[in-house]
Write an enzyme that holds these catalytic residues in place. Structure first.
Site, PDB file in Angstrom:
ATOM      1  N   TYR A   1       0.019   0.596 -13.930  1.00 40.72           N
ATOM      2  CA  TYR A   1       1.114   0.714 -12.958  1.00 40.72           C
ATOM      3  C   TYR A   1       1.396  -0.591 -12.236  1.00 40.72           C
ATOM      4  CZ  TYR A   1      -1.774   1.251  -8.691  1.00 40.72           C
ATOM      5  OH  TYR A   1      -2.612   1.040  -7.633  1.00 40.72           O
TER       6      TYR A   1
ATOM      7  N   LYS B   1       3.767  -4.404  -1.779  1.00 43.99           N
ATOM      8  CA  LYS B   1       4.374  -4.111  -3.090  1.00 43.99           C
ATOM      9  C   LYS B   1       5.634  -3.257  -2.925  1.00 43.99           C
ATOM     10  CE  LYS B   1       3.527  -0.486  -4.966  1.00 43.99           C
ATOM     11  NZ  LYS B   1       2.531   0.195  -5.744  1.00 43.99           N
TER      12      LYS B   1
ATOM     13  N   CYS C   1      -0.229  -1.454  -1.791  1.00 45.19           N
ATOM     14  CA  CYS C   1       0.875  -0.503  -1.624  1.00 45.19           C
ATOM     15  C   CYS C   1       2.004  -1.018  -0.729  1.00 45.19           C
ATOM     16  CB  CYS C   1       0.396   0.804  -0.997  1.00 45.19           C
ATOM     17  SG  CYS C   1      -1.322   1.213  -1.237  1.00 45.19           S
TER      18      CYS C   1
ATOM     19  N   HIS D   1      21.971  21.459  -4.063  1.00 45.36           N
ATOM     20  CA  HIS D   1      23.031  20.897  -4.897  1.00 45.36           C
ATOM     21  C   HIS D   1      23.909  19.953  -4.108  1.00 45.36           C
ATOM     22  CE1 HIS D   1      25.737  20.817  -8.289  1.00 45.36           C
ATOM     23  NE2 HIS D   1      26.738  20.995  -7.445  1.00 45.36           N
TER      24      HIS D   1
ATOM     25  N   GLU E   1       5.101  -2.284 -12.368  1.00 47.46           N
ATOM     26  CA  GLU E   1       5.804  -2.429 -11.084  1.00 47.46           C
ATOM     27  C   GLU E   1       6.208  -3.884 -10.847  1.00 47.46           C
ATOM     28  OE1 GLU E   1       3.958   1.167  -8.329  1.00 47.46           O
ATOM     29  OE2 GLU E   1       2.979  -0.750  -8.269  1.00 47.46           O
TER      30      GLU E   1
ATOM     31  N   GLU F   1      17.190  19.467  -8.104  1.00 52.21           N
ATOM     32  CA  GLU F   1      17.500  20.847  -8.499  1.00 52.21           C
ATOM     33  C   GLU F   1      17.184  21.093  -9.976  1.00 52.21           C
ATOM     34  OE1 GLU F   1      21.663  22.124  -8.331  1.00 52.21           O
ATOM     35  OE2 GLU F   1      22.271  20.033  -8.406  1.00 52.21           O
TER      36      GLU F   1
ATOM     37  N   CYS G   1      -4.509  -1.961   0.502  1.00 52.33           N
ATOM     38  CA  CYS G   1      -3.245  -1.223   0.608  1.00 52.33           C
ATOM     39  C   CYS G   1      -2.266  -1.932   1.541  1.00 52.33           C
ATOM     40  CB  CYS G   1      -3.532   0.193   1.093  1.00 52.33           C
ATOM     41  SG  CYS G   1      -2.054   1.168   1.279  1.00 52.33           S
TER      42      CYS G   1
HETATM   43  P1  FAD Z   1      -9.707  -1.458   0.278  1.00 48.43           P
HETATM   44  O1  FAD Z   1      -8.483  -0.939   0.904  1.00 48.43           O
HETATM   45  O2  FAD Z   1      -9.554  -2.481  -0.778  1.00 48.43           O
HETATM   46  O3  FAD Z   1     -10.616  -2.042   1.438  1.00 48.43           O
HETATM   47  C1  FAD Z   1     -11.820  -2.691   1.172  1.00 48.43           C
HETATM   48  C2  FAD Z   1     -12.054  -3.722   2.261  1.00 48.43           C
HETATM   49  O4  FAD Z   1     -13.418  -4.106   2.263  1.00 48.43           O
HETATM   50  C3  FAD Z   1     -11.260  -5.004   2.071  1.00 48.43           C
HETATM   51  O5  FAD Z   1     -10.444  -5.219   3.199  1.00 48.43           O
HETATM   52  C4  FAD Z   1     -12.318  -6.101   1.926  1.00 48.43           C
HETATM   53  O6  FAD Z   1     -11.940  -7.305   2.533  1.00 48.43           O
HETATM   54  C5  FAD Z   1     -13.501  -5.463   2.647  1.00 48.43           C
HETATM   55  N1  FAD Z   1     -14.814  -5.943   2.210  1.00 48.43           N
HETATM   56  C6  FAD Z   1     -15.277  -6.078   0.949  1.00 48.43           C
HETATM   57  N2  FAD Z   1     -16.580  -6.503   0.990  1.00 48.43           N
HETATM   58  C7  FAD Z   1     -16.920  -6.641   2.287  1.00 48.43           C
HETATM   59  C8  FAD Z   1     -18.115  -7.051   2.964  1.00 48.43           C
HETATM   60  N3  FAD Z   1     -19.218  -7.369   2.302  1.00 48.43           N
HETATM   61  N4  FAD Z   1     -18.094  -7.078   4.313  1.00 48.43           N
HETATM   62  C9  FAD Z   1     -16.988  -6.746   5.023  1.00 48.43           C
HETATM   63  N5  FAD Z   1     -15.826  -6.348   4.430  1.00 48.43           N
HETATM   64  C10 FAD Z   1     -15.793  -6.288   3.081  1.00 48.43           C
HETATM   65  N6  FAD Z   1      -2.479   2.921  -3.962  1.00 48.43           N
HETATM   66  C11 FAD Z   1      -1.576   3.899  -3.689  1.00 48.43           C
HETATM   67  O7  FAD Z   1      -1.973   4.989  -3.301  1.00 48.43           O
HETATM   68  N7  FAD Z   1      -0.230   3.662  -3.807  1.00 48.43           N
HETATM   69  C12 FAD Z   1       0.258   2.467  -4.209  1.00 48.43           C
HETATM   70  O8  FAD Z   1       1.472   2.289  -4.300  1.00 48.43           O
HETATM   71  C13 FAD Z   1      -0.664   1.430  -4.505  1.00 48.43           C
HETATM   72  N8  FAD Z   1      -0.217   0.212  -4.886  1.00 48.43           N
HETATM   73  C14 FAD Z   1      -1.126  -0.777  -5.135  1.00 48.43           C
HETATM   74  C15 FAD Z   1      -0.643  -2.021  -5.538  1.00 48.43           C
HETATM   75  C16 FAD Z   1      -1.521  -3.041  -5.813  1.00 48.43           C
HETATM   76  C17 FAD Z   1      -0.983  -4.391  -6.233  1.00 48.43           C
HETATM   77  C18 FAD Z   1      -2.923  -2.828  -5.673  1.00 48.43           C
HETATM   78  C19 FAD Z   1      -3.903  -3.933  -5.950  1.00 48.43           C
HETATM   79  C20 FAD Z   1      -3.417  -1.596  -5.276  1.00 48.43           C
HETATM   80  C21 FAD Z   1      -2.514  -0.555  -5.003  1.00 48.43           C
HETATM   81  N9  FAD Z   1      -2.961   0.705  -4.630  1.00 48.43           N
HETATM   82  C22 FAD Z   1      -2.054   1.702  -4.370  1.00 48.43           C
HETATM   83  C23 FAD Z   1      -4.405   1.027  -4.563  1.00 48.43           C
HETATM   84  C24 FAD Z   1      -4.924   1.008  -3.130  1.00 48.43           C
HETATM   85  O9  FAD Z   1      -4.565  -0.199  -2.501  1.00 48.43           O
HETATM   86  C25 FAD Z   1      -6.436   1.179  -3.144  1.00 48.43           C
HETATM   87  O10 FAD Z   1      -6.784   2.310  -3.906  1.00 48.43           O
HETATM   88  C26 FAD Z   1      -6.983   1.359  -1.729  1.00 48.43           C
HETATM   89  O11 FAD Z   1      -6.674   0.261  -0.918  1.00 48.43           O
HETATM   90  C27 FAD Z   1      -8.512   1.550  -1.790  1.00 48.43           C
HETATM   91  O12 FAD Z   1      -9.031   1.665  -0.496  1.00 48.43           O
HETATM   92  P2  FAD Z   1     -10.553   1.276  -0.222  1.00 48.43           P
HETATM   93  O13 FAD Z   1     -10.837   1.692   1.166  1.00 48.43           O
HETATM   94  O14 FAD Z   1     -11.411   1.775  -1.315  1.00 48.43           O
HETATM   95  O15 FAD Z   1     -10.604  -0.317  -0.357  1.00 48.43           O
END
Ligand code: FAD
Length: 448
Positions: A179, A49, A46, A437, A183, A442, A41
């Site tokens: 999406y 983006k 997010c 308004h 976008e 609205e 994110c």
């Molecule tokens: P993440 O935030 O992906 O975090 C996972 C983390 O785990 C990463 O930092 C990774 O490096 C780490 N990791 C993985 N494996 C290991 C390991 N073995 N050891 C240590 N660390 C590890 N959502 C919205 O709500 N609004 C939006 O506008 C939106 N726009 C988006 C735009 C794009 C281009 C993308 C790709 C996604 C977007 N999302 C949006 C979705 C949102 O980013 C994800 O749903 C959210 O980040 C998921 O959170 P998470 O905690 O599951 O994983």
């Protein structure tokens, strides 16, 4: 061996919130993140983006200001400096990375900047240390999935690459219709890139309401984005002048970059899950029960990795509920039927609840009001942009089942509507509410 209460793998939306909440309840917590804190994110989703979406819409705003009396100084041409925007964005993200680190440390979470993997049901290894953890939370997110079409693996970019392009291309092909694809097509087009969106299916945002799909297709075309629907890609190859996309039918298309945005898959590889007895699902996801527990009782998972709804607020809500079950306190369960969401195309889209098609399946008598109109901000701009507001409700002015909007700041507006829909407001409640308004909002209370 270090003894702890909770080991969190992944410092993104779900992992950071889960770690902080557990630590605030007195648990000894370690969080491992092998890349940048904040996860997808903050670093590749997010946040960058939306900053890029603002960057690209400012161009439209400056053009629109002319109709309202503004003039650029004589001889001044409107130019977009990609490198300046990119570097400013990166500085902002660095600031957010530091805030995430500070907040974790203040809550008492130990951060390990390394990959982590399970070596047994309660064992985790991260860096050069091994931990015996009473609980393990997997919050490793998801990654872009590239289809095996010839040439894509070698030549296509994925969304992760777009944020750090050395320069803005002149021509771009965006492949996909979810999406992220729509976008980026709007963002690139708004920055002046000649953009084509290609997709094998007949529409974009197929899980959204039909009125949204139709208006978005019209608006994208109005902005000069070429849409090639029903065009399965057969090959991508490099030429002397760029990349050549070939299709099952139709003319080939050349561009400087090709962005593949056709889906994401859960990050489960190299985590030692199967070796530790954790079952992985058919789509590569980590299946969990209603308390986010996997088949191994001490291993929990939240966020994109569980393959349910891949959105930041959902990952956060899941983490809060999961941690409350284990470490005490209250967090409401996630209502997966009422997740409001926005798509930051130009114009923006937002939605909560059922689409008209789904509502007609579940409530055959349901009714629907739609209003399509020119938003007031475009009264003097000459831009032909249209807005759309739609409510679907039970027959006779009953419960609102779905609300949908296309228009400026649609996401800002839908958050409030989502509260009303979650509280089971009826169409009659909407009708009885006084409008603000003159606004687009609205329309939600004045459609009859
Ligand atoms: P993440 O935030 O992906 O975090 C996972 C983390 O785990 C990463 O930092 C990774 O490096 C780490 N990791 C993985 N494996 C290991 C390991 N073995 N050891 C240590 N660390 C590890 N959502 C919205 O709500 N609004 C939006 O506008 C939106 N726009 C988006 C735009 C794009 C281009 C993308 C790709 C996604 C977007 N999302 C949006 C979705 C949102 O980013 C994800 O749903 C959210 O980040 C998921 O959170 P998470 O905690 O599951 O994983």
């Amino acid at each position: 061996m270090t003894e702890i209460d909770l080991f969190v793998i992944g410092g993104g939306s779900g992992g950071v919130r889960g770690a902080r909440m557990a630590a605030q309840r007195g648990a000894r917590v370690v969080l491992a993140e092998n890349s940048r804190l904040g996860g997808t994110c903050v670093n590749l989703g997010c946040v960058p983006k939306k900053l890029m979406s603002y960057a690209s819409s400012y161009g439209h705003d400056i053009e629109d200001a002319v109709g309202y009396g503004w003039t650029l100084p004589a001889g001044a041409a409107l130019e977009f400096d990609w490198a300046r925007m990119r570097d400013n964005k990166d500085a902002e993200i660095k600031r957010l990375n530091n805030i995430y680190a500070d907040n974790l440390t203040k809550a008492g979470v130990e951060i390990v900047k390394d990959r982590a993997r399970l070596t047994g049901p309660n064992r985790v290894i991260a860096g050069d240390k091994e931990y015996n953890a009473k609980n393990i939370l997997i919050a490793t997110g998801s990654k872009p999935q590239v289809p095996d079409t010839p040439g894509l693996a070698e030549h296509a970019f994925v969304s992760d690459d777009i944020f750090s392009l050395p320069k803005l291309p002149e021509r771009a092909i965006v492949s996909g219709a979810g999406y992220i694809a729509v976008e980026f097509a709007c963002i690139l087009a708004g920055m002046g890139v000649r953009t084509t969106l290609v997709h094998r299916g007949p529409t974009v945002l197929k899980n959204f309401d039909i009125s949204i799909q139709e208006l978005l297709i019209a608006e994208m075309r109005r902005q000069g984005i070429e849409l090639r629907l029903d065009s399965p890609l057969s090959k991508l190859s490099k030429t002397n002048t760029g990349l050549l996309a070939q299709f099952a039918q139709g003319e080939p298309l050349e561009a400087d970059i090709f962005l593949s945005a056709t889906g994401r898959s859960p990050n489960v590889e190299g985590l030692g899950l199967e070796e530790s007895g954790v079952v992985i699902g058919k789509r590569g996801e980590l299946p969990v029960d209603e308390n986010y527990q996997s088949n191994v009782p001490c291993v929990m998972a939240v966020g994109d990795v569980i393959g349910k709804v891949a959105l930041t607020p959902v990952a956060i809500a899941e983490a809060m509920y999961c941690v409350a079950q284990r470490f005490g306190g209250f967090a409401p369960p996630v209502d997966y039927d009422l997740i409001p969401t926005a798509v930051f195309t130009h114009p923006n889209i937002s939605t909560v609840g059922l689409t008209e098609a789904k509502a007609r399946e579940l409530y055959p008598d349901c009714e629907c009001c739609v209003s399509t109109f020119r938003p007031m901000r475009h009264s003097l701009t000459g831009r032909g942009e249209q807005s759309m507001v739609k409510l679907i409700f039970e027959a006779g002015g009953g419960k609102v089942l779905g609300a949908h909007m296309v228009g400026p700041d649609a996401g800002e507006l839908m958050q409030g509507i989502a509260v009303a829909v979650a509280k089971k407001a009826t169409k009659l409640d909407f009708d009885a509410t006084i409008g603000i308004h003159p606004t687009s909002a609205e329309e939600f209370v004045s459609m009859r």
